[in-house]
Design a protein around this motif. Sequence first.
Motif, PDB file in Angstrom:
ATOM      1  N   LYS A   6      40.734  43.623  41.025  1.00 10.02           N
ATOM      2  CA  LYS A   6      41.263  41.960  40.691  1.00 10.02           C
ATOM      3  C   LYS A   6      42.817  42.759  40.127  1.00 10.02           C
ATOM      4  CE  LYS A   6      40.577  38.232  37.945  1.00 10.02           C
ATOM      5  NZ  LYS A   6      40.335  37.089  38.624  1.00 10.02           N
ATOM      6  N   GLU A   9      43.645  41.590  44.293  1.00  5.33           N
ATOM      7  CA  GLU A   9      43.530  40.511  44.626  1.00  5.33           C
ATOM      8  C   GLU A   9      44.412  39.074  44.045  1.00  5.33           C
ATOM      9  OE1 GLU A   9      39.949  37.128  43.400  1.00  5.33           O
ATOM     10  OE2 GLU A   9      39.412  38.894  43.839  1.00  5.33           O
ATOM     11  N   LEU A  10      44.980  39.412  42.762  1.00  6.91           N
ATOM     12  CA  LEU A  10      45.864  38.804  42.480  1.00  6.91           C
ATOM     13  C   LEU A  10      46.917  38.697  43.427  1.00  6.91           C
ATOM     14  CD1 LEU A  10      45.039  38.878  38.540  1.00  6.91           C
ATOM     15  CD2 LEU A  10      44.723  36.832  39.924  1.00  6.91           C
ATOM     16  N   ILE A  12      48.051  39.835  46.951  1.00 10.62           N
ATOM     17  CA  ILE A  12      47.416  39.615  48.270  1.00 10.62           C
ATOM     18  C   ILE A  12      47.325  37.848  47.447  1.00 10.62           C
ATOM     19  CG2 ILE A  12      45.471  39.002  49.766  1.00 10.62           C
ATOM     20  CD1 ILE A  12      44.008  42.408  49.024  1.00 10.62           C
ATOM     21  N   ARG A  13      47.039  37.004  46.657  1.00  6.35           N
ATOM     22  CA  ARG A  13      46.840  35.613  46.488  1.00  6.35           C
ATOM     23  C   ARG A  13      48.567  35.371  46.584  1.00  6.35           C
ATOM     24  NH1 ARG A  13      42.022  33.718  42.707  1.00  6.35           N
ATOM     25  NH2 ARG A  13      40.474  34.456  44.198  1.00  6.35           N
ATOM     26  N   GLY A  14      49.334  36.055  45.902  1.00  2.00           N
ATOM     27  CA  GLY A  14      50.538  35.553  45.413  1.00  2.00           C
ATOM     28  C   GLY A  14      51.689  36.625  46.381  1.00  2.00           C
ATOM     29  N   GLN A  15      50.906  36.425  47.257  1.00  2.71           N
ATOM     30  CA  GLN A  15      51.435  37.713  48.269  1.00  2.71           C
ATOM     31  C   GLN A  15      52.577  38.285  48.098  1.00  2.71           C
ATOM     32  OE1 GLN A  15      52.884  33.893  51.131  1.00  2.71           O
ATOM     33  NE2 GLN A  15      50.815  33.396  51.838  1.00  2.71           N
TER      34      GLN A  15
END
Length: 76
Positions: A6, A9-10, A12-15
Amino acid sequence: MNMWKKFEELKIRGQIVEDPEQALAQFKAGLRADIKRELHGKDLYSAEHACQIATDAEEYLKHPITRKVGSQAGET
């Protein structure tokens, strides 16, 4: 989903790109207070390592080992 996946993933999503020390600090900052206490004083070498210890702490806190007073062998 486990805590580490998790967290990754966060990021990566937020770059978000950060060095390992920043990742460890960010991971620890997002933990519940009771789990943070379990990590306090431990030698943590990465956010992934901290995640494993935090996961273990979370499991322990869900199901703490209880001992009955006077239940050890030889006690009356």
